[in-house]
Enzyme design. Structure first.
Site, short mmCIF file in Angstrom:
data_model
loop_
_atom_site.label_atom_id
_atom_site.label_comp_id
_atom_site.label_asym_id
_atom_site.label_seq_id
_atom_site.Cartn_x
_atom_site.Cartn_y
_atom_site.Cartn_z
N TRP A 143 0.80 -1.22 0.00
CA TRP A 143 0.00 0.00 0.00
C TRP A 143 0.84 1.28 0.00
CZ3 TRP A 143 1.83 2.16 4.33
CH2 TRP A 143 2.15 1.33 5.41
N LYS A 167 -2.91 -8.01 -8.16
CA LYS A 167 -3.75 -7.68 -7.00
C LYS A 167 -3.10 -6.60 -6.14
CE LYS A 167 -3.93 -9.25 -2.71
NZ LYS A 167 -4.40 -8.08 -1.94
N PRO A 168 -3.72 -5.43 -6.04
CA PRO A 168 -3.19 -4.41 -5.13
C PRO A 168 -3.58 -4.72 -3.68
CG PRO A 168 -5.18 -3.61 -6.22
CD PRO A 168 -4.91 -4.99 -6.77
N SER A 169 -2.98 -4.00 -2.76
CA SER A 169 -3.34 -4.13 -1.34
C SER A 169 -4.79 -3.71 -1.14
CB SER A 169 -2.42 -3.23 -0.50
OG SER A 169 -2.96 -3.07 0.80
N LEU A 234 6.81 -25.30 -7.77
CA LEU A 234 8.08 -24.74 -8.28
C LEU A 234 7.85 -23.48 -9.12
CD1 LEU A 234 10.07 -27.98 -9.16
CD2 LEU A 234 10.19 -26.59 -7.08
N GLU A 240 10.22 -8.88 -3.02
CA GLU A 240 10.77 -7.58 -2.60
C GLU A 240 10.17 -7.31 -1.23
OE1 GLU A 240 13.00 -5.88 -3.86
OE2 GLU A 240 13.07 -6.22 -6.02
N GLY A 242 10.67 -6.36 3.25
CA GLY A 242 10.92 -5.22 4.12
C GLY A 242 12.39 -4.90 4.31
N CYS A 274 10.05 1.01 1.74
CA CYS A 274 10.79 -0.19 2.16
C CYS A 274 12.25 0.13 2.40
CB CYS A 274 10.65 -1.27 1.10
SG CYS A 274 11.08 -0.69 -0.55
N GLU A 371 11.38 -3.10 11.68
CA GLU A 371 11.03 -2.10 10.67
C GLU A 371 9.83 -1.29 11.16
OE1 GLU A 371 9.19 -3.53 7.00
OE2 GLU A 371 10.16 -1.94 5.89
N LYS A 441 19.64 -11.18 2.34
CA LYS A 441 19.07 -11.87 3.51
C LYS A 441 17.53 -11.91 3.43
CE LYS A 441 22.08 -9.47 6.36
NZ LYS A 441 22.70 -9.13 7.65
N GLY A 444 14.70 -10.10 0.68
CA GLY A 444 14.15 -10.50 -0.60
C GLY A 444 14.94 -11.55 -1.35
P1 NAD Z 1 1.86 -7.16 3.40
O1 NAD Z 1 2.86 -8.25 3.32
O2 NAD Z 1 0.93 -7.14 4.56
O3 NAD Z 1 0.91 -7.17 2.12
C1 NAD Z 1 1.43 -7.06 0.82
C2 NAD Z 1 0.46 -7.69 -0.15
O4 NAD Z 1 0.37 -9.09 0.10
C3 NAD Z 1 -0.97 -7.16 -0.04
O5 NAD Z 1 -1.52 -7.03 -1.33
C4 NAD Z 1 -1.67 -8.27 0.73
O6 NAD Z 1 -3.06 -8.34 0.54
C5 NAD Z 1 -0.98 -9.50 0.19
N1 NAD Z 1 -1.05 -10.70 1.05
C6 NAD Z 1 -1.28 -10.77 2.37
N2 NAD Z 1 -1.22 -12.06 2.79
C7 NAD Z 1 -0.91 -12.80 1.71
C8 NAD Z 1 -0.67 -14.19 1.51
N3 NAD Z 1 -0.73 -15.08 2.51
N4 NAD Z 1 -0.34 -14.60 0.27
C9 NAD Z 1 -0.22 -13.72 -0.75
N5 NAD Z 1 -0.47 -12.40 -0.61
C10 NAD Z 1 -0.79 -11.94 0.60
O7 NAD Z 1 2.68 -5.81 3.27
P2 NAD Z 1 2.13 -4.32 3.38
O8 NAD Z 1 1.83 -4.04 4.81
O9 NAD Z 1 1.08 -4.09 2.36
O10 NAD Z 1 3.41 -3.49 2.91
C11 NAD Z 1 4.40 -3.05 3.76
C12 NAD Z 1 5.61 -3.93 3.66
O11 NAD Z 1 6.04 -4.02 2.30
C13 NAD Z 1 6.80 -3.38 4.41
O12 NAD Z 1 7.45 -4.42 5.10
C14 NAD Z 1 7.70 -2.84 3.32
O13 NAD Z 1 9.04 -2.76 3.68
C15 NAD Z 1 7.45 -3.81 2.23
N6 NAD Z 1 7.81 -3.23 0.93
C16 NAD Z 1 8.90 -3.73 0.26
C17 NAD Z 1 9.31 -3.16 -0.93
C18 NAD Z 1 10.51 -3.66 -1.69
O14 NAD Z 1 10.62 -3.35 -2.88
N7 NAD Z 1 11.42 -4.40 -1.10
C19 NAD Z 1 8.60 -2.07 -1.44
C20 NAD Z 1 7.52 -1.59 -0.73
C21 NAD Z 1 7.12 -2.19 0.45
#
Ligand code: NAD
Length: 481
Positions: A143, A167-169, A234, A240, A242, A274, A371, A441, A444
């Site tokens: 999100w 699928k978006p958040s 597989l 990507e 946290g 992130c 985080e 680590k 990702g």
């Molecule tokens: P989240 O893991 O709660 O949710 C991310 C997405 O995964 C959402 O669309 C959610 O509905 C979906 N989801 C939830 N449970 C799932 C499951 N069991 N199987 C598949 N999909 C599922 O993360 P968030 O709170 O939306 O985002 C914040 C996190 O994202 C932070 O930790 C941040 O660091 C990380 N982030 C990483 C990057 C990167 O590029 N490394 C970029 C942005 C955010």
């Protein structure tokens, strides 16, 4: 705001059930989004699989479609920007830049050259490495940058010849749903399907038999679930996840100048990045001056509704995250930290939290070790640089990090010692479409962006053409007994 539809096979798909989307600046539900059913997800996967047959065949058509997508996004700036502000909270200027950034990613991939990879061309054989698309990609986004992070996936995945179910958040589904609708003007039906729903929908996608790849951006906790769901089939994964990025300040900096860079790197998007700076290590000698300079900036920055042109920082995106930031700051204060700026939720509707600088805090306190993903920055004093590097690395996280120093060579040498996928020197959050981005680590697996991100949406096919006639090549004859 009217109800948006999902897009499946080029058609609008409505659902009986919807879920509410909140404006984080008020905490109120202001729109409804479709709650995708299992049957609809099957239909989206099926549409993507059918579209793949033709889509994979014509690279120049794919490049043209990405160029056309740029026009669609730029034409939609006036609609998508305010929608993003309403559901995400970020100031309109930042939201508009996010739409613009999505167009930049499409432009970059539309024109990315893919040089031929010929690894042998002699009397024996002509051997070429060819990248083949994988099929249907299931893409799942968080999100904080809903649109940008979707296009980090859409642009390379589609260029490579894959089709997608995205699928978006559930906290920020609207802009992605709308972009999905708009892109149908330039994409064949089924190439990009956009569905919306809760975490359960994400889990269905990752265990669904159709996708050959999961491209996931989100938390480490969910990323591990995605990896487990992908394993039995597989499926390829790019995760990507946290970060808990350290910034290490060296002793030769000017505190006021470095505070500008640190503040920007920590508080961009209200700390919900992130790879934002999430902890700062500062030499004891200049500790008070750097803390003071950071506090001055935190007290001066204008926090408010994203629709107010004066706002530089908006609210935290959602209630669970808001509660988490409150809890982590309260925990740090209870463990002896000093809030030299902020330290509390703001006394108003919505999920607003004061930009917070925490001094006299160290490793072992949750806000340093975990985080926080919000507008609160712990500043840690160090005496010995090697020890600071060791503490910066003493974590499961490894997304990014930065080193700040007047002696750039020395700063670069220290940066190279950080265990992180990206290290910056005298800057933080310098991200670009040509620059690979991924975590070490637990932060990702795999990378996005650049030709390396494109390669992640392909499998290697080795095409070996014999020039010795039929039968075994001389090399093969030697190695096969
Ligand atoms: P989240 O893991 O709660 O949710 C991310 C997405 O995964 C959402 O669309 C959610 O509905 C979906 N989801 C939830 N449970 C799932 C499951 N069991 N199987 C598949 N999909 C599922 O993360 P968030 O709170 O939306 O985002 C914040 C996190 O994202 C932070 O930790 C941040 O660091 C990380 N982030 C990483 C990057 C990167 O590029 N490394 C970029 C942005 C955010």
């Amino acid at each position: 705001m009217s109800e948006l539809t999902m897009t499946i096979g080029g058609q609008a798909a409505v659902t009986e059930r919807t879920f509410g989307v909140r404006n984080p600046a008020t905490g109120e539900v202001f729109a409804e989004a479709p709650d995708c059913t299992g049957e609809q997800l099957d239909a989206a996967m099926d549409a993507a699989a059918k579209a793949y047959r033709d889509w994979k065949a014509d690279e120049s058509a794919r490049r043209q479609a990405l160029r056309d997508a740029v026009g669609v996004l730029m034409g939609g700036l006036g609609e998508l920007g305010p929608m993003l502000t309403a559901e995400q909270g970020k100031p309109l200027n930042d939201a508009t830049l996010e739409v613009f950034g999505s167009a930049i990613w499409c432009t970059y991939y539309a024109d990315l050259e893919r040089p031929r990879e010929i690894i042998q061309d002699d009397d024996e054989a002509f051997v070429e490495i060819v990248r083949r698309p994988l099929g249907v990609v299931a893409a799942i986004t968080p999100w904080n940058f809903p649109l940008n992070l979707a296009f980090w996936k859409i642009a390379p995945a589609l260029l490579a010849g894959n089709t997608m179910v995205l699928k978006p958040s559930s906290f920020t589904p609207l802009t992605t749903l709308r972009a999905g609708q708009l892109l149908q003007h330039v994409l064949p039906p089924g190439v990009l399907n956009v569905v919306s729903g809760g975490h359960e929908l994400g889990a269905w996608m990752t265990s669904h038999p159709v996708p050959r790849k999961i491209s996931f951006t989100g938390s480490i906790e969910t990323g591990k679930k995605v990896a487990m769901a992908a394993a039995p089939d597989l499926k390829r994964t790019t995760l990507e996840l946290g970060g808990n990025d350290p910034a290490i300040v060296l002793d030769d900096v000017d505190p006021a100048t470095v505070a500008d860079g640190l503040f920007g790197g920590a508080f961009a998007n209200n700390g919900q990045v992130c790879s934002a700076i999430k902890r700062v290590y500062v030499p004891e000698r200049i500790y008070d001056a750097v803390v003071e300079a950071l506090a001055t900036r935190a007290k001066a920055v204008r926090v408010g509704e994203g629709t107010d042109p004066e706002s530089k920082l908006g609210p935290i995106n959602n209630e669970p995250q808001y509660e988490r930031v409150k809890m982590l700051v309260a925990d740090a204060l209870a463990h002896g930290a000093r809030a030299v700026a902020g330290g509390r939720a703001m006394d108003r509707a919505g999920y607003f939290f004061e930009p917070t600088i925490l001094a006299d805090v160290s490793d072992g306190v949750r806000i340093v070790d975990e985080e926080q993903f919000g507008p609160a920055l712990p500043v840690i004093a160090y005496r010995d640089l090697d020890d600071a590097v060791e503490r910066a690395n003493a974590t499961h996280f490894g997304l990014a990090g930065s080193v700040w120093g007047a002696d750039v060579d020395r700063a670069t040498e220290i940066a190279g010692r950080l265990e992180a996928g990206t290290v910056w020197v005298n800057v933080h959050l310098a991200l670009a479409p040509h620059q690979p981005f991924g975590g070490f680590k637990w932060s990702g697996i795999g990378v996005e962006n650049g030709p390396w991100g494109l390669a992640g949406f392909t499998d290697i096919q080795t095409v070996h053409r014999s020039r010795t006639g039929t039968g075994l090549s001389p090399v093969t004859s030697m190695v096969i007994p």
